[in-house]
Structures are given as C-alpha cells and as structure tokens.
Enzyme design. Structure first.
Site, mmCIF file in Angstrom:
data_model
loop_
_atom_site.group_PDB
_atom_site.id
_atom_site.type_symbol
_atom_site.label_atom_id
_atom_site.label_comp_id
_atom_site.label_asym_id
_atom_site.label_seq_id
_atom_site.Cartn_x
_atom_site.Cartn_y
_atom_site.Cartn_z
ATOM 1 N N LYS A 14 3.288 4.362 -1.282
ATOM 2 C CA LYS A 14 3.414 5.235 -2.454
ATOM 3 C C LYS A 14 4.731 5.991 -2.305
ATOM 4 C CE LYS A 14 -1.244 4.755 -1.826
ATOM 5 N NZ LYS A 14 -1.880 4.196 -0.631
ATOM 6 N N HIS A 21 0.819 -1.210 0.000
ATOM 7 C CA HIS A 21 0.000 0.000 0.000
ATOM 8 C C HIS A 21 0.855 1.264 0.000
ATOM 9 C CE1 HIS A 21 -3.406 2.561 1.740
ATOM 10 N NE2 HIS A 21 -3.913 2.013 0.658
ATOM 11 N N ASP A 52 16.982 9.889 -8.689
ATOM 12 C CA ASP A 52 18.433 10.102 -8.579
ATOM 13 C C ASP A 52 18.949 10.042 -7.145
ATOM 14 O OD1 ASP A 52 18.589 10.373 -11.296
ATOM 15 O OD2 ASP A 52 18.707 12.568 -11.295
ATOM 16 N N ASP A 104 -0.682 19.347 18.489
ATOM 17 C CA ASP A 104 -0.262 20.593 19.144
ATOM 18 C C ASP A 104 0.549 21.515 18.236
ATOM 19 O OD1 ASP A 104 -1.519 19.568 21.355
ATOM 20 O OD2 ASP A 104 0.328 19.031 22.410
ATOM 21 N N HIS A 109 -8.879 11.234 1.017
ATOM 22 C CA HIS A 109 -7.988 10.079 1.077
ATOM 23 C C HIS A 109 -6.688 10.387 1.810
ATOM 24 C CE1 HIS A 109 -5.723 6.652 -1.042
ATOM 25 N NE2 HIS A 109 -6.734 6.074 -0.448
ATOM 26 N N LYS A 129 -4.048 10.879 4.646
ATOM 27 C CA LYS A 129 -3.850 10.242 5.950
ATOM 28 C C LYS A 129 -2.876 11.107 6.752
ATOM 29 C CE LYS A 129 -4.057 6.745 2.627
ATOM 30 N NZ LYS A 129 -5.420 6.389 2.597
#
Length: 489
Positions: A229, A227, A234, A414, A407, A409
């Site tokens: 990404k 899952h 380079d 604080d 979507h 996350k």
C-alpha cells in the site's frame, strides 16, 4: 489371476498415483523449501490422490514466470541507478551513535539482503483514524501538481474511498500524471465495477497487478499477490501502512468481524524516494515501461534530508529479496532487551520467527502480542491459535483485540526501533506476497507507535493461560490439524 490384478483399473490408478508422489516428492526435495513447508506438501500430495499433486503444481512453488523473473533481474540492477539519480550525496550517511546499538547492523543487513540503505532525514505523521486517512489522502491528491502514484492490494467502492477516486480523476483532468496499480485478485470485485472505466476515461493510467487466468496459471503461481500500500504525491509526500483503499464502513460488512482497524503514516523527506522507487518498479514489471521514462513522467526530483527520522525501506517478494524481510524482522526481535510489542491480524509464523519470539520472552523481555479476537478466515483463525500454547508457555502476553479486525502490522523494540508496514506475521506475507516495510530508527516514531499500540491494548482482553488450557479436545485437535497445513495458508 495375477495378470488380471495388474491390469485392473484400480491398480493402474494406484501405480500412477505413487509414481506422481515419487516424481513430485523429488521435485519438492530439490526445490529445498522450509522443512515444515516441504513436509506439508509431501503429506498433501500423498494423502490426496491427484488433487494434492494439482494443488502443488498450482501453488506449491514460488514460480513467477520467466519473463517476470527477467524483468525482476533488470529491475534489481536499475534500483541502484535510480537511487543514485534521485538522492543527494550523503543521504545514506547516518550518525549511528545516536541510535540503538543494533541499528547499524540492521542497516548493513538490509543492504546485503535487500539492497536497501537507510536514509537520513524524514518527517512523519501517524494516522490511526481510517476516515481521517482517506480524507488526508484525498487532500494530498487534490494538491498534486506533477504526479500521483498509487498501488494497493484492495480498492473497494463506497464511502470516503470514492472521494479519493474523485480526487484522482480531478488531478488527471488538470494535467497531473496519475498511475494506479491495483492487485487483480485482491480487488476483483472493484475491477468489475464502473470505477476503473471512470478513471481511464479521465486519463488515469490504470493497471492490474499480477493478473490471473488459465494461461498465467501455467507459467506462474496465481496466488502471488501485490500486498503493498503506497501513495506518492509529486515525489514529495508518501503514504504507507496497513490500510487498503477502502472505507471500513462499506467493506466486508457481512464477515462478522466488525470494521477493519488500520494505521498509516504520512512521510516527507528522504524516505519518499525508496517508496516511489518501489512503486515505479512494480509498475515497470506490469507495463514494461522503462524506469527512466517513468521517472521522467512522474517528475521525481532530488530530495534532501527533511526531518529527524532515519528510515530503511525494505520491499520484499518472490524474486526480489529472498528472505531479506524475514531476516530484518528476526534481527529486530533479537535486538530486544526490555519490551517487544507486536500487532498482526494473522499469526502463522514459520519456525525461525516462532523461535525468535519465544527466545525474547525466555531471556526476560516483556513480550506483548496483540491480535484480533475475530478474523475473516476460519482456517487461519484455528491455525493461529495452535501457536498460542508455544507462546504462553514462555510467558508471552497475548491480547485479543475486541474493537474489530485489527489490521495494523507493527513491531516495537525497547521504545527505540520499529517496523511498520504491510507485512503480517505469517508465511504468506513473508514468502509469497509483495510487501513493503519501514524500519524506523527514531525514538519519537517509537513513542507514537507505542501510544497507538497502547490504545489497542486498552481495547483488548489478555488471554488467560489457565482458561486457554481448558478449551475442548475438539478445538485442540482442529487447531493442531490445521497447523500441519499452515505453511500453505
């Protein structure tokens, strides 16, 4: 007569069923899953003859297969060697006095649970416009001179996602080493398209992560998914966040939830190395390519501090870091004193996470939870809603985002410490998926993340507790019924 009853087919079937229940019950207990997960499986195995047993054998345990487990063990041993080879001395020496009091302890926790140190000196740029993200990734790929490393859960044809694909093809054709690792199940429609062939014909090294099939089902679970990404260019530029390689204008347009709303962060400096190491490790598990060879081919270089942010990369997954990511999230939530803001598309917390959120609200922290008004899974939608009562009762503010399927996350504490990455606040992300999260100890990053979260809040409706309590009995029953199987979603 008694002998006839004992030999009756229905009696034999019943005996076999309860024998299976007994044997699998012992297996569930000895595997020691979370109590809620164990009870859910025991209920399913007993309530659904044979079907429940088959389901448990298929997806009830975090089986990754013997060869993959051995590869993971080797990988964990090589991570430290790779980090030492690509990080300059002193990169993990951080002045913790400039951060929140809990930050240093969280760093120690990440080292102990996931073997991952915070590194000092990184620059960041937050992106929340998905089309701008795709354009910027394509530009970075077009600028690549040595290597392009990518891994995604979903790749989808259409729109600006095709521009990224064309940029990768151009890079490979001019001699840049390009490796793409795409989940086998999450991107199943894409794997059936012509685009994988075009990439391979251009010389791109392309592999499917965690392939599925009957044989794979026998040796390991097929719903353990990659899952993450991650994009690394380079060894100098990295991207991560919630967004798959999709143009939201062309992705799941028939799901009735609107366009997907995501955020990514573009990074330079020290943090590029642990993100590159994470992707290279995943590639090694699928290709059996030695890490040293991958590092050489990708031409990863020594990095130096470059920027103000101190960042800790926490990868997680079955066989990799146990409950390390969950422990980091719990520590972050428990460190809150004034404000805790969270965004997640799927809310199916385990008991420890639910208690941590309730505990923060109970001790006077302003807790704001932003979730999409509509999600693409009916089961998850109703199971998620079963937790609203527990949260509203202690004063948690729940906001329903109207602008599409939110979507992103993220967790912000604080205005000082943040989590940003691929992990949802659900048990699938925390226990079954390969995920990656940034724990960022930098007020300026927190400021930018809070501004993004405020945009989401401005496009959301706050859930009214009195109105919520007036929902129908049928909805309450469905929510609570699906909550029983929420550990399995």
């Amino acid at each position: 007569m008694t002998k006839y009853l004992l030999l009756h087919p229905s009696t034999i079937v019943l005996i076999i069923h309860w024998l299976i229940v007994l044997l699998l019950g012992v297996r569930v207990i000895m595997n020691r899953p979370a109590t809620g997960v164990a009870l859910a499986w025991l209920l399913m195995i007993a309530a659904f003859p044979f079907g429940g047993a088959v389901a448990y054998l298929l997806v009830g345990e975090r089986r990754i297969g013997r060869s993959r487990a051995a590869g993971m063990q080797t990988l964990n041993q090589d991570f430290q060697k790779l980090a030492q080879a690509t990080m300059r001395e002193g990169l993990t020496e951080i002045d913790w006095s400039r951060h929140a009091p809990a930050a240093e302890g969280m760093n120690r926790l990440g080292i102990a649970m996931a073997g991952s140190h915070a590194v000092r000196g990184s620059r960041f740029e937050m992106f929340s416009d998905t089309l701008a993200i795709l354009n910027a990734i394509a530009r970075d790929v077009d600028s690549a001179e040595k290597s392009v490393l990518m891994e995604f859960y979903i790749w989808n044809e259409g729109g600006l996602a095709d521009e990224v694909l064309e940029a990768v093809i151009r890079a490979s054709q001019r001699g840049v080493h390009c490796c793409l690792l795409i989940d086998a199940l999450g991107a199943r429609p894409w794997w059936k398209s012509s685009q994988p062939r075009l990439l391979r014909e251009a010389g791109v090294e392309l592999k499917s992560a965690l392939p599925v099939g009957l044989f794979r089902t026998l040796i390991g679970r097929t719903d353990l998914r990659l899952h993450r990404k991650i994009v690394v260019i380079d060894g100098d530029i990295a991207w991560t966040g919630s967004m798959n390689l999709v143009d939201p204008r062309f992705f799941k347009q028939d799901s009735g939830v609107g366009q997907w709303v995501d955020a990514m962060v573009r990074l330079q400096g020290a943090v590029v190395v642990p993100l590159a190491v994470t992707m290279i490790g995943d590639w090694m598990l699928e290709s059996q390519t030695p890490i040293a060879e991958m590092v050489k081919r990708a031409e990863l270089q020594m990095v130096s501090p470059d920027g103000p942010a101190d960042i800790q990369v926490i990868p997680s997954g079955p066989g990799q870091s146990g409950d390390g990511l969950l422990q980091m999230i719990l520590s972050l939530i428990n460190a809150s004193h004034q404000e805790l803001v969270m965004t997640t598309p799927y809310l199916v917390p385990d008991d420890s996470l639910l208690r941590a959120i309730r505990g923060a609200a109970g001790r006077g922290v302003t807790v704001r939870l932003i979730v999409p008004e509509k999600v693409d899974s009916m089961l998850t939608r109703f199971a998620s809603r079963s937790y609203y009562d527990d949260l509203l009762d202690v004063g948690v503010e729940i906001y329903l985002f109207r602008g599409g399927l939110l979507h992103t996350k993220s967790i912000l504490v604080d205005g000082t410490m943040s989590m940003f990455g691929t992990v949802n606040l659900d048990m699938r992300s925390l226990w079954l998926n390969d995920e990656v999260a940034l724990f960022v100890y930098e007020p300026e990053f927190a400021t930018q993340l809070r501004q993004l979260q405020q945009c989401y809040l401005d496009d959301s409706d706050r859930l009214d507790p009195d109105e919520w309590n007036r929902r129908s009995f049928s909805h309450r029953f469905l929510e609570n019924a699906l909550r029983l199987v929420s550990p399995l979603l």
